[in-house]
Design a protein around this motif. Structure first.
Motif, short mmCIF file in Angstrom:
data_model
loop_
_atom_site.label_atom_id
_atom_site.label_comp_id
_atom_site.label_asym_id
_atom_site.label_seq_id
_atom_site.Cartn_x
_atom_site.Cartn_y
_atom_site.Cartn_z
N ALA A 242 0.91 -1.38 -0.13
CA ALA A 242 -0.32 0.23 -0.07
C ALA A 242 1.09 1.46 0.01
N LYS A 243 0.17 2.42 -0.33
CA LYS A 243 1.53 3.78 -0.38
C LYS A 243 1.22 3.81 0.60
N GLU A 244 0.45 3.90 1.66
CA GLU A 244 0.18 4.78 2.72
C GLU A 244 1.82 3.65 3.64
N ALA A 245 1.64 2.18 3.35
CA ALA A 245 3.01 1.86 3.57
C ALA A 245 3.92 2.72 3.46
N LEU A 246 4.26 2.25 2.32
CA LEU A 246 5.44 3.12 1.29
C LEU A 246 6.21 4.13 2.22
N GLU A 247 5.05 5.33 2.09
CA GLU A 247 5.77 6.32 2.85
C GLU A 247 5.13 6.55 4.40
N TYR A 248 4.65 5.69 4.98
CA TYR A 248 5.30 5.16 6.04
C TYR A 248 6.59 4.98 6.36
N ALA A 249 7.53 3.29 5.66
CA ALA A 249 8.33 3.09 5.81
C ALA A 249 9.25 4.11 5.52
N LYS A 250 9.47 5.23 4.26
CA LYS A 250 10.28 6.37 4.76
C LYS A 250 10.51 7.17 5.82
N ALA A 251 9.32 7.26 6.09
CA ALA A 251 9.16 7.82 7.27
C ALA A 251 9.99 8.00 8.30
N ASN A 252 9.83 6.13 8.45
CA ASN A 252 10.74 6.37 9.61
C ASN A 252 11.88 5.13 9.21
N SER A 253 12.39 5.17 7.94
CA SER A 253 12.91 4.86 8.30
C SER A 253 13.30 2.58 8.38
N LEU A 254 12.30 2.42 7.83
CA LEU A 254 11.79 1.04 7.87
C LEU A 254 11.57 0.86 6.45
N ASP A 255 12.22 -0.96 6.56
CA ASP A 255 11.68 -1.75 5.30
C ASP A 255 10.40 -1.95 5.15
N PRO A 256 9.84 -1.22 3.82
CA PRO A 256 8.64 -1.81 3.41
C PRO A 256 8.43 -3.32 3.14
N LEU A 257 9.52 -3.92 2.64
CA LEU A 257 9.17 -4.84 2.04
C LEU A 257 9.12 -5.93 3.49
N SER A 258 9.91 -5.79 4.50
CA SER A 258 9.14 -6.14 5.93
C SER A 258 7.85 -5.56 6.32
N LEU A 259 7.62 -5.28 6.68
CA LEU A 259 6.43 -4.29 7.15
C LEU A 259 4.94 -5.55 5.96
N ALA A 260 5.30 -5.31 4.61
CA ALA A 260 4.61 -6.20 3.91
C ALA A 260 4.37 -7.86 4.30
N LEU A 261 5.89 -8.33 4.10
CA LEU A 261 5.85 -9.72 4.50
C LEU A 261 5.76 -10.55 6.13
N HIS A 262 5.70 -9.34 6.97
CA HIS A 262 5.99 -10.18 8.60
C HIS A 262 5.36 -9.96 9.34
N ALA A 263 4.03 -8.65 8.66
CA ALA A 263 3.41 -8.35 10.00
C ALA A 263 2.35 -9.84 9.75
N GLY A 264 1.20 -9.73 11.21
CA GLY A 264 0.41 -10.20 11.74
C GLY A 264 -0.92 -9.16 11.47
N GLU A 265 -1.92 -10.13 10.83
CA GLU A 265 -3.45 -9.83 10.79
C GLU A 265 -3.92 -8.44 9.62
N GLU A 266 -3.29 -9.46 8.76
CA GLU A 266 -3.88 -8.58 7.47
C GLU A 266 -5.11 -9.05 6.77
N TYR A 267 -5.45 -10.13 6.77
CA TYR A 267 -7.01 -10.71 6.43
C TYR A 267 -6.96 -10.40 5.28
N GLU A 268 -6.48 -10.42 4.47
CA GLU A 268 -6.54 -10.38 2.94
C GLU A 268 -6.16 -12.21 2.99
#
Length: 325
Positions: A242-268
Motif C-alpha cells: 500500500a502507498k501509505e505503508a511505503l510512505e510510512y516506511a520512508k518516514a520511519n527508515s523502515l524496510d517496506p518489504l518487511s512490513l508487507a511480509l511479516h506483520a500479522g492481522e492482515e486478513y487478505e
C-alpha cells in the motif's frame, strides 16, 4: 521453549494416539475443519482473544468485539464458506461495567450484520482479564485448504499489504505518523474480511488452495509449503504494498518489504490456482472491486523463496506465532 506450533503438533499427536480427529477434514493443521453433510460441508472455526495480548492501546471495547468476530469470518472466507452462526464465550472481570460489555457485543453484532451471520448464544464467566472466545459455523460446496497447492500453480494475493505492519509500529513503538493515517488505523482497529472473494474462489475448480494472512504473509506461505510439500517462489517486486505503508516506511527508515511480509492481522487472502484460471479470477475480482495480484509460482521441492535481483534466497518465517519471542 514452547510456542504455538509446537503445542499444536503435540496436541494433534495426542489426539491421533487416541484414534480421534478423523471424522472431519482436514484432520489437522488448518484454521478450520469441515464435516460433510449431503452435497455440502459444514465448516467450523474458532478464535480467542485476551485483553492483555490482543487489545491495542486506545482500542475500544466495540473494536475488541469486532476483532474477534472478523478473525473467524476471515478463516471461513479462506475456506470459501458462507458464515451461518456464531457462539461467543465472554469472561469478564468485576471491574468491567455493563456499558463496556454491551459495547463488545455491539461490535460482534455489527460484524454479524455486515457479513450475514446470526449470533446463536454463548456463555458468560469471570476471569482476571477480559477474554473472549468465538466459535463460528459456515457452509460451502467445496472448501479450500492450505494443503491443496500443486506444482505449476500461480500464487496470488488480494488487496495490498503493509498497512497493519505500519499500524503496529506506530501504535506500539511510537513511530512518526504520515499525513493520511486513515487506512493504517482501519487496518488495526477495524479490519475487513475478504468473504465475497473467498466464496467466489471456492466455486472455481482451477483454484486449489487458500489461507488468510492473519499470521502474516511469510508465515502463511510457509504454512502452505509445509502442508502441501511444495516449493513456493515469490517475486519480491510483485508483492503489492500500500502507498501509505511505503510512505510510512520512508518516514520511519523502515524496510517496506518487511512490513508487507511479516506483520500479522492482515486478513487478505493468499491462494493458488492453475494459470488457465487466472483471467477468470481477475475478471470476477474486477466485478466485485477487489484487487488481486499474482506474486509467484509453485514448483516441486520444499520451502519458500524470494526471487529478487540477486536470484533466489530463502524467505525467513516470521509473522505472528503465539508464545514465541
Amino acid at each position: 521453549m514452547l510456542d504455538e506450533l509446537k503445542i499444536i503438533n503435540e496436541i494433534w499427536n495426542l489426539i491421533r494416539e487416541k484414534g480421534l480427529g478423523y471424522s472431519v477434514v482436514p484432520s489437522s493443521f488448518d484454521d478450520a475443519c469441515a464435516l460433510p453433510i449431503g452435497d455440502s460441508f459444514l465448516v467450523f472455526t474458532n478464535d480467542g482473544i485476551s485483553e492483555s495480548t490482543d487489545r491495542l492501546p486506545n482500542m475500544t471495547w466495540y473494536e475488541f468485539g469486532w476483532r474477534l468476530a472478523i478473525s473467524c469470518v476471515s478463516d471461513l472466507a479462506a475456506k470459501g464458506a458462507r458464515p451461518l452462526g456464531f457462539l461467543v464465550s465472554l469472561n469478564v472481570t468485576r471491574r468491567l461495567d455493563m456499558k463496556s460489555i454491551l459495547e463488545i457485543y455491539k461490535g460482534i453484532a455489527d460484524c454479524a450484520k455486515e457479513y450475514g451471520f446470526d449470533i446463536w448464544g454463548g456463555d458468560i464467566g469471570e476471569s482476571k482479564e477480559v477474554v473472549i472466545d468465538g466459535f463460528m459455523v459456515g457452509v460451502t460446496k467445496r472448501p479450500l485448504w492450505r494443503n491443496g497447492v500443486r506444482p505449476g500453480d500461480l500464487i496470488a494475493i488480494s488487496g495490498e499489504l503493509g498497512l497493519t505492519g505500519a499500524a503496529f509500529h506506530y501504535i506500539l513503538q511510537g513511530g512518526t505518523g504520515i499525513s493520511d493515517m486513515r487506512r493504517i488505523y482501519e487496518a488495526a482497529y477495524r479490519p475487513k474480511a475478504r468473504l465475497k472473494l473467498g466464496m467466489l474462489l471456492s466455486e472455481l475448480d482451477g483454484v486449489h488452495s487458500a489461507i488468510d494472512l492473519s499470521d502474516g504473509l511469510s508465515r502463511s506461505l510457509h504454512e502452505m509449503a509445509r502442508a502441501s510439500n511444495v516449493k513456493l517462489i515469490v517475486r519480491e517486486r510483485a508483492i503489492p504494498i500500500a502507498k501509505e505503508a511505503l510512505e510510512y516506511a520512508k518516514a520511519n527508515s523502515l524496510d517496506p518489504l518487511s512490513l508487507a511480509l511479516h506483520a500479522g492481522e492482515e486478513y487478505e487472502l493468499l491462494f493458488t490456482l492453475e494459470p488457465s484460471c487466472w483471467k477468470q479470477v481477475r475478471d470476477l475480482c474486477n466485478k466485485i472491486g477487489v484487487r488481486v495480484t499474482v506474486i509467484g509460482y509453485v514448483e516441486k521441492g520444499y520451502g519458500v523463496y524470494l526471487e529478487g535481483k540477486e536470484g533466489l534466497r530463502p524467505l525467513e518465517e516470521k509473522g505472528w506465532i503465539h508464545l514465541r519471542e
